[in-house]
Design an enzyme around this catalytic site. Structure first.
Site, mmCIF file in Angstrom:
data_model
loop_
_atom_site.group_PDB
_atom_site.id
_atom_site.type_symbol
_atom_site.label_atom_id
_atom_site.label_comp_id
_atom_site.label_asym_id
_atom_site.label_seq_id
_atom_site.Cartn_x
_atom_site.Cartn_y
_atom_site.Cartn_z
ATOM 1 N N HIS A 1 -6.545 54.456 25.282
ATOM 2 C CA HIS A 1 -6.231 53.352 26.189
ATOM 3 C C HIS A 1 -5.989 52.098 25.374
ATOM 4 O O HIS A 1 -6.646 51.891 24.352
ATOM 5 C CB HIS A 1 -7.375 53.122 27.188
ATOM 6 C CG HIS A 1 -6.951 52.353 28.379
ATOM 7 N ND1 HIS A 1 -6.930 50.982 28.409
ATOM 8 C CD2 HIS A 1 -6.477 52.773 29.582
ATOM 9 C CE1 HIS A 1 -6.484 50.588 29.584
ATOM 10 N NE2 HIS A 1 -6.190 51.651 30.314
ATOM 11 N N ASP B 1 -6.573 59.064 33.868
ATOM 12 C CA ASP B 1 -5.701 60.173 34.253
ATOM 13 C C ASP B 1 -6.278 61.543 33.911
ATOM 14 O O ASP B 1 -5.862 62.545 34.478
ATOM 15 C CB ASP B 1 -4.334 60.020 33.577
ATOM 16 C CG ASP B 1 -3.592 58.830 34.130
ATOM 17 O OD1 ASP B 1 -3.474 58.742 35.361
ATOM 18 O OD2 ASP B 1 -3.148 57.978 33.343
#
Ligand SMILES: CC(C)(COP(=O)(O)OP(=O)(O)OC[C@H]1O[C@@H](n2cnc3c(N)ncnc32)[C@H](O)[C@@H]1OP(=O)(O)O)[C@@H](O)C(=O)NCCC(=O)NCCS
Length: 376
Positions: free
Chosen positions: A262, A313
């Site tokens: 991320h 996700d």
């Protein structure tokens, strides 16, 4: 002006002020309007989050009731879009459908060209209301099934599952899906939200800004990652590969492993904590451990090999799979939630607008003289 490696991708650049959400990437914290995501995941409904993002306060019962009524009243797409959907279901992928249908949704919006604050709020709620219907109707049409009209008595979460399957989901399933919607609603200056704000900052209309957001969400480095995670799980199942060997192979080939890493979180993404727990619960409930066990093995191997944490996700792919959502609807389902944040960000941008126009570092040829074609 020159750009260091870290400046690439606007890393660390403050692109806008927002009161909607905040992240502490080192501590793994996320807040919507000051409320910790863990509290919201445990206690809030998606409707309360929509209200919070648009009003910056939690609603009382009457305010929540009014919002629910508005959402229920605005779920049905108008005729122009309904006429388009069968063709889109035959010829386009889900996110392509959403992009096109959202654009067409503007045509018969009752507020038309009115871009006042009040009209934009009404348009925002209509957009939040209609997106799940577009996704569910599309899926039924492409499968040769009759569309299931929205049920005004159901929540956004329950109604989506109803329109998708034609069956009323049990309370636990609805609760889990509602929590998924809560977890995905907003996330500061992510690529799709930024796209929406860039578009809004030109004083383009709210529908156009949401189309821009959908386009950015579609990509595999953003919202498209959840679908890619499911593909990876399917590949592991089909080939019978050991998840650890599979992951090592990908890293050796310098391939990105979807669902990990991320830009902002350097520790556990707090949304992943909830989704991991849900995946485990659903694996037990359904008696199908594959997605859960394989995901856990991949997570452990990724931590050992690269020290990377799963992002939102990664476990969302397992949760949606257990909930029976078709894999190519994972990203559109993300949009069903994130549209609440997008629309709130667009309104926030309009409220204190300045054109978003970054600078650049030129790396092309130095100025040179033009040679006409005949002498070349
Ligand atoms: C999310 C993401 C785009 C962030 O990108 P970023 O901030 O630009 O980070 P970088 O791509 O520069 O990654 C930094 C390092 O970690 C590695 N890395 C990051 N995510 C990785 C992943 N998913 N798989 C393998 N390596 C990864 C990069 O290769 C890079 O290593 P290097 O320094 O040796 O070159 C990136 O982590 C990614 O592509 N993840 C997979 C897609 C995904 O899950 N997206 C959903 C995000 S919510």
């Amino acid at each position: 002006m020159t750009m260091g490696k870290s400046g690439k991708g606007l890393e660390g650049v403050v692109a806008a002020q927002t009161a909607l959400s905040d992240i502490d990437g080192k501590q793994g914290k996320l807040w919507y309007v000051g409320y910790d995501i863990h509290d919201l995941a445990d206690h809030a409904t998606f409707e309360e989050v929509i209200y919070l993002l648009h009003h910056l306060e939690l609603p009382n019962e009457a305010e929540l009731g009014r919002l629910r009524e508005q959402l229920a009243a605005d779920r049905e797409p108008h005729g122009f879009v309904m006429d388009l959907l069968p063709g889109l279901a035959q010829r386009t992928q889900p996110m392509e459908m959403l992009r096109t249908a959202m654009s067409a949704t503007q045509a018969d919006d009752p507020d038309g060209e009115d871009n006042s604050e009040e009209a934009n709020y009404r348009k925002a709620i209509r957009i939040c209301a209609v997106v799940p219907t577009l996704v569910a109707h599309y899926d039924r049409l492409r499968n040769g099934l009759e569309v299931v009209p929205p049920d005004p008595n159901l929540s956004q979460a329950a109604n989506f599952l109803w329109m998708l399957t034609g069956e009323k989901a049990d309370d636990e399933t609805v609760h889990m899906f509602d929590t998924c919607l809560v977890l995905h609603a907003d996330h500061t200056m992510n690529a799709s939200t930024f796209s929406a704000r860039v578009s809004a900052a030109t004083l383009s209309d709210i529908h156009s800004a949401i189309v821009a957001a959908i386009c950015a969400l579609k990509g595999p480095l953003h919202g498209g990652a959840n679908e890619q995670v499911r593909r990876m799980l399917d590949e592991i199942r089909e080939t019978g590969a050991d998840p650890r060997d599979y992951l090592k192979g990908k890293l050796e080939r310098h391939e990105k492993v979807m669902g990990f890493g991320h830009r902002v979180y350097k520790t556990e993404d707090p949304r992943a904590t909830h989704l991991r727990e849900m995946a485990k619960t659903l694996a037990e409930k359904t008696g199908e451990p594959f997605f859960w066990e394989t995901s856990r093995a991949l997570e452990e191997a990724m931590m050992e090999e690269k020290g990377l944490h799963p992002n939102v996700d990664f476990y969302a792919a397992s949760v949606y799979s257990y909930l029976g959502i078709p894999e190519d609807l994972f990203t559109p389902v993300f949009a069903c939630s994130r549209v609440s944040g997008w629309t709130a960000h667009v309104r926030e941008q309009y409220a204190d607008n300045r054109l978003i126009r970054p600078d650049h570092e030129y790396i092309g040829p130095q100025p040179r003289s033009w040679t006409p074609m005949s002498d070349r």
